[in-house]
Design an enzyme around this catalytic site. Structure first.
Site, mmCIF file in Angstrom:
data_model
loop_
_atom_site.group_PDB
_atom_site.id
_atom_site.type_symbol
_atom_site.label_atom_id
_atom_site.label_comp_id
_atom_site.label_asym_id
_atom_site.label_seq_id
_atom_site.Cartn_x
_atom_site.Cartn_y
_atom_site.Cartn_z
ATOM 1 N N CYS A 55 0.853 -1.346 -0.030
ATOM 2 C CA CYS A 55 -0.087 0.211 0.087
ATOM 3 C C CYS A 55 0.819 1.107 0.040
ATOM 4 C CB CYS A 55 -0.881 0.002 1.277
ATOM 5 S SG CYS A 55 -1.855 -1.522 1.392
ATOM 6 N N HIS A 74 -9.229 2.837 -2.008
ATOM 7 C CA HIS A 74 -7.745 2.473 -1.734
ATOM 8 C C HIS A 74 -7.226 1.634 -3.190
ATOM 9 C CE1 HIS A 74 -4.401 1.328 0.009
ATOM 10 N NE2 HIS A 74 -4.634 0.427 0.905
#
Length: 379
Positions: free
Chosen positions: A80, A321
């Site tokens: 991420c 995301h």
């Protein structure tokens, strides 16, 4: 050493966009960043791309449609934190004088790969045990409930705050009316105690930034610090929950480099893939003592009109995301906030901003990587 500055930012919209090509999402973000920086594409000396599931050669595929001259290009994968890891490399390259102007891009198209939670790596114990990230974050939440008395309502308050902020973000994936705490808790259970509305969505999107030296432009933002750490061993001897230590190490370096303390930060964008993530991150950054992070949202401290607004964009919970793009999406929001151009979601105090992105989770490590960067309008 040169002083690195943020010249421009740009993003695509975020959402489930399976009909769009990865390159098209990237081009939209890059075009806005180049316009924002006020430069021609041939001014770019290098390109760094952050992506987790992008196709092979994703940087070259993007370059093909941009008209950028042949310059060094490389791709970074740090879960991420891929986008902000790419940004960190650009910052250090400019600081060292290796390049004068670097394009940083984060891009991801997840809707064509996953219908729900990301499938864990099969060679890791979590993958073999079918423990996806919602389950790992749920274990964090369970420990905080048992150790510190964090309540389900305090967890839900993070979702309410960030989803309320997301309503005013025209690029966010989720913009429906902000739920109540009761609605958050009543939504479908995903991994006890985390309900559906406490989890970020599967997202597509791109974000870009132009990093260069100090050219004296009024709109450029000073990059006071950028710190990146890799994961360290995490096992039964570790005293903190998974992910805490990597954020704390990056934060310590970033604050030391900037010569600042947490109380000086006006606005933050942090990694809130799940509600418990924001709580733990704010403690690791030093905004609250251990076990006290859950009190910040209910007290209003981190609200958009609070003392230190957190995730005015809506965060990952609302904006979405798209893994490789997330860190640069956070950076873009902080840039808009510091420049006073965030429109309906603009915060009052906006001289100093912070971005934190934590990428998790190879087995046995406290995360893949974490990046913390501090920017300001001060020259």
């Amino acid at each position: 050493m040169n002083q690195p500055m943020l010249w421009g930012v740009g993003t695509s919209p975020y959402g489930r966009l399976p009909e769009r090509r990865v390159e098209a999402l990237a081009w939209e973000a890059v075009a806005e960043a180049v316009r924002d920086a006020g430069i021609r594409p041939d001014r770019i000396d290098a390109v760094v791309v952050g992506s987790v599931f992008g196709p092979p050669g994703v940087a070259t595929r993007v370059q093909r449609g941009l008209g950028i001259r042949p310059v060094p290009m490389w791709t970074v994968e740090n879960a991420c934190a891929s986008g902000t890891s790419a940004y960190h490399e650009a910052v250090e390259a400019v600081r060292a004088g290796r390049f004068g102007c670097v394009l940083v891009l984060g891009v991801e198209q997840m809707s064509t790969l996953f219908s729900g939670a990301i499938v864990p790596e099969a060679t890791d114990p979590e993958g073999a045990a079918s423990l996806p990230l919602p389950g790992l974050y749920a274990l964090q939440a369970r420990r905080y409930i048992d150790e510190f008395g964090v309540s389900p309502e305090q967890l839900a308050a993070i979702a309410v705050k960030n989803k309320r902020n997301g309503v005013d973000n025209p690029r966010a994936q989720l913009r429906s009316e902000a739920p109540t705490i009761d609605a958050v808790l009543a939504s479908r259970m995903i991994a006890e105690p985390l309900t559906f509305l406490q989890c970020c969505p599967t997202s597509d999107g791109a974000a870009a930034a132009i990093v260069g030296g100090d050219r004296g432009a009024a709109d450029d933002l000073r990059i006071e610090s950028s710190a990146m750490v890799s994961g360290a061993l995490w096992d039964h001897r570790s005293t903190e929950v998974w992910g805490f230590a990597s954020v704390a190490r990056a934060a310590e370096q970033a604050f030391a480099q900037a010569g600042r303390v947490p109380a000086e930060i006006d606005v933050l964008e942090v990694h809130d893939a799940f509600t418990i993530g924001e709580i733990i991150t704010l403690e690791a950054l030093g905004l609250a003592e251990r076990g006290k992070g859950a009190e910040l949202a209910p007290s209003g401290h981190t609200a958009r009109d609070g003392a230190q607004p957190v995730n005015p964009s809506g965060g990952l919970l609302s904006r979405g995301h798209p893994l490789g793009a997330t860190g640069l999406a956070q950076l873009a929001e902080i840039a808009w906030q510091l420049r006073g151009r965030a429109q309906a979601r603009q915060v009052a105090r906006h001289g100093v901003g912070l971005v934190e992105t934590m990428g998790g989770g190879a087995a046995g490590m406290d995360g893949n990587a974490c990046v913390v960067t501090i920017l300001s309008t001060q020259r």
